[in-house]
Design a protein around this motif. Sequence first.
Motif, short mmCIF file in Angstrom:
data_model
loop_
_atom_site.label_atom_id
_atom_site.label_comp_id
_atom_site.label_asym_id
_atom_site.label_seq_id
_atom_site.Cartn_x
_atom_site.Cartn_y
_atom_site.Cartn_z
N LEU A 1 81.90 -40.73 50.50
CA LEU A 1 80.87 -40.10 49.67
C LEU A 1 81.49 -39.27 48.55
CD1 LEU A 1 78.42 -39.04 52.52
CD2 LEU A 1 77.96 -40.73 50.75
N ALA A 2 82.57 -38.56 48.84
CA ALA A 2 83.22 -37.74 47.81
C ALA A 2 83.78 -38.61 46.69
CB ALA A 2 84.33 -36.90 48.44
N VAL A 3 84.39 -39.75 47.04
CA VAL A 3 84.94 -40.64 46.02
C VAL A 3 83.83 -41.20 45.14
CG1 VAL A 3 86.09 -42.86 45.69
CG2 VAL A 3 87.00 -41.23 47.34
N VAL A 4 82.71 -41.60 45.75
CA VAL A 4 81.58 -42.13 44.97
C VAL A 4 81.03 -41.04 44.04
CG1 VAL A 4 79.24 -43.07 45.10
CG2 VAL A 4 80.99 -43.84 46.71
N LEU A 5 80.93 -39.82 44.53
CA LEU A 5 80.43 -38.72 43.70
C LEU A 5 81.38 -38.42 42.54
CD1 LEU A 5 79.09 -36.33 46.49
CD2 LEU A 5 77.73 -37.57 44.81
N LEU A 6 82.68 -38.48 42.79
CA LEU A 6 83.65 -38.28 41.70
C LEU A 6 83.52 -39.38 40.65
CD1 LEU A 6 86.78 -37.18 43.78
CD2 LEU A 6 85.54 -35.77 42.10
N ALA A 7 83.27 -40.61 41.11
CA ALA A 7 83.10 -41.72 40.17
C ALA A 7 81.84 -41.52 39.32
CB ALA A 7 83.03 -43.04 40.93
N LEU A 8 80.77 -41.04 39.95
CA LEU A 8 79.54 -40.78 39.20
C LEU A 8 79.74 -39.65 38.20
CD1 LEU A 8 76.84 -41.09 42.02
CD2 LEU A 8 77.29 -42.70 40.15
N ALA A 9 80.51 -38.62 38.59
CA ALA A 9 80.79 -37.52 37.66
C ALA A 9 81.60 -38.02 36.47
CB ALA A 9 81.53 -36.40 38.39
N ALA A 10 82.58 -38.90 36.73
CA ALA A 10 83.38 -39.46 35.62
C ALA A 10 82.49 -40.30 34.70
CB ALA A 10 84.51 -40.33 36.20
N PHE A 11 81.57 -41.04 35.29
CA PHE A 11 80.64 -41.83 34.48
C PHE A 11 79.78 -40.92 33.60
CE2 PHE A 11 76.35 -43.67 34.06
CZ PHE A 11 76.66 -44.80 33.32
N ALA A 12 79.35 -39.77 34.17
CA ALA A 12 78.54 -38.83 33.39
C ALA A 12 79.34 -38.27 32.21
CB ALA A 12 78.06 -37.69 34.29
N PHE A 13 80.63 -37.98 32.41
CA PHE A 13 81.47 -37.51 31.30
C PHE A 13 81.59 -38.60 30.23
CE2 PHE A 13 83.04 -34.13 34.14
CZ PHE A 13 83.13 -33.09 33.24
N ARG A 14 81.76 -39.82 30.66
CA ARG A 14 81.89 -40.92 29.70
C ARG A 14 80.62 -41.08 28.87
NH1 ARG A 14 80.51 -46.35 30.08
NH2 ARG A 14 81.75 -47.76 28.75
N GLN A 15 79.48 -41.02 29.54
CA GLN A 15 78.21 -41.16 28.83
C GLN A 15 77.98 -40.00 27.87
OE1 GLN A 15 77.77 -44.42 29.42
NE2 GLN A 15 75.57 -44.07 29.54
N ALA A 16 78.37 -38.79 28.30
CA ALA A 16 78.21 -37.63 27.42
C ALA A 16 79.09 -37.75 26.18
CB ALA A 16 78.54 -36.35 28.19
N ALA A 17 80.30 -38.21 26.37
CA ALA A 17 81.20 -38.36 25.23
C ALA A 17 80.67 -39.40 24.24
CB ALA A 17 82.59 -38.76 25.71
N ARG B 1 77.55 -39.86 23.73
CA ARG B 1 76.20 -39.41 23.37
C ARG B 1 75.13 -40.39 23.86
NH1 ARG B 1 79.26 -37.80 18.87
NH2 ARG B 1 79.02 -35.59 18.32
N ALA B 2 75.38 -40.98 25.02
CA ALA B 2 74.45 -41.96 25.58
C ALA B 2 73.63 -41.30 26.69
CB ALA B 2 75.19 -43.16 26.14
N ARG B 3 72.39 -41.69 26.79
CA ARG B 3 71.53 -41.17 27.85
C ARG B 3 71.84 -41.90 29.16
NH1 ARG B 3 67.53 -38.03 25.70
NH2 ARG B 3 67.11 -38.28 23.48
N THR B 4 71.73 -41.17 30.27
CA THR B 4 72.02 -41.78 31.57
C THR B 4 70.75 -42.15 32.33
OG1 THR B 4 72.12 -39.58 32.59
CG2 THR B 4 74.19 -40.55 31.82
N GLY B 5 69.64 -41.57 31.98
CA GLY B 5 68.41 -41.87 32.69
C GLY B 5 68.25 -41.02 33.94
N LEU B 6 67.12 -41.15 34.58
CA LEU B 6 66.80 -40.33 35.75
C LEU B 6 67.54 -40.79 36.99
CD1 LEU B 6 64.99 -37.97 36.69
CD2 LEU B 6 63.21 -39.66 37.21
N TRP B 7 68.02 -42.04 36.99
CA TRP B 7 68.64 -42.58 38.20
C TRP B 7 69.90 -41.81 38.58
CZ3 TRP B 7 73.64 -44.29 38.29
CH2 TRP B 7 74.25 -44.55 37.06
#
Length: 432
Positions: free
Chosen positions: A80-96, A98-104
């Motif tokens: 679970l921790a590894v999956v959460l870290l991957a999601l956090a990295a994805f959020a950083f990528r989307q923010a950089a 300037r892309a929306r990630t959606g509610l999911w």
Amino acid sequence: MSQTVETNAVTAQTSEDASTGVRPISWKYPITYAVLAVLALIFALTNPAGARTHFRFASAGDFFEIPIIELPSRPAGWVLAVVLLALAAFAFRQAARRARTGLWLPLLFGVLFVLAFLVWAGADRGAVIPLVTMLTGALALSVPLIFGAMCGLVGERSGVINIAIEAQLLAGAFLAAVAASVFTNAYMGLLFSPLAGAMVGAVLVFFSVRYQVNQIIVGVVLNVLVIGLTGFLFSTALSDNAALWNTRQQLPDLPIPLLSQIPVIGPVLFDQTILVYLMYILVAVLNVFLFRSRWGLRTRAVGEHPKAADTVGIKVNRMRVYNVILAGGIAGLGGSFFTIGQGLAFGKEMSAGAGFIALAAMILGRWNPIGAVLAALLFGFSTSLGNVLAAIGTPVPSEALLMLPYVITIFAVAGFVGRIRPPAANGTPYVK
């Protein structure tokens, strides 16, 4: 003919820079995800070696029984921790980008983080974590918050700030208990409870619209007034003759055939009282009517640009009066949960600040019915989680979890959830 002008009156909100059209980069959410992912990693590191966590998904009456699921705490925590870290990295990528990630993304991240926390909290505790009980409790605790949030939403979309949701919930609980006791029928309490909330709403709108009194001050005064009045009546009439005025009456559960037997979601969503089913209908109807009907368009018009609405023939103050009284009835109906919804007699200040949490849920949900419901469910779940973990015994004090709704409220009103823009004319009296 007036539709175009009315539409123009409610389209003042913009979320991007008008001059460049480029969304600014916001790192708040990625940083939050990263912090929570690191916390999940700490959970995984501190899980005892060989420990196991047990989850129960089944309840009596399901179509089929789901056996108790046993997870090895440390490996499950690591995954679970590894999956959460991957999601956090994805959020950083989307923010950089300037892309929306959606509610999911926040929903998935939240579910996985809670699961990681439960795996850690229940490791080698000798108890089974009852997920169905936790989710059922979360929905029940959210009922008055959702009704209160819908009340605030209708009022503030009309341009009237409603700080008196607490008073409307409490008045609804009081009249529901009295009516149900007198008629010895919980359904009569359900019928009378909206009247109490509507009366409080009528007083609010009378002073704020008719005499242009500061709406926040009127709301605060109404909260104090209703708390004092119901407390006085409880100490006198209700306590002196509780058998007549304050007996326990409870709405019966009305399980929906077949749907209530679906494992996990059936007992949570479809084995409820009529009050919960009315809540489902209310949210759906408001979400459709507010954005896809003439009433909704005019409601948003008088909250955004009352002068433009008046220009096309909308009676601004009349509409505000009707909507605030309607909203009060919604909150009064939600207040009945505290008494007949739980089978309790009325008690002093039994709403316990739910009106203010409902107001925060409305703000956190950005004056949108679906967003407000999700925020209210978050508050209800945090309370239910604290209750369950206190029962099974965990390293985390239950008081810390019970503080969570109020901590989220502080962050919400401080603007952490992003730029929140209320209706433009909210709190501003309209003088023709």
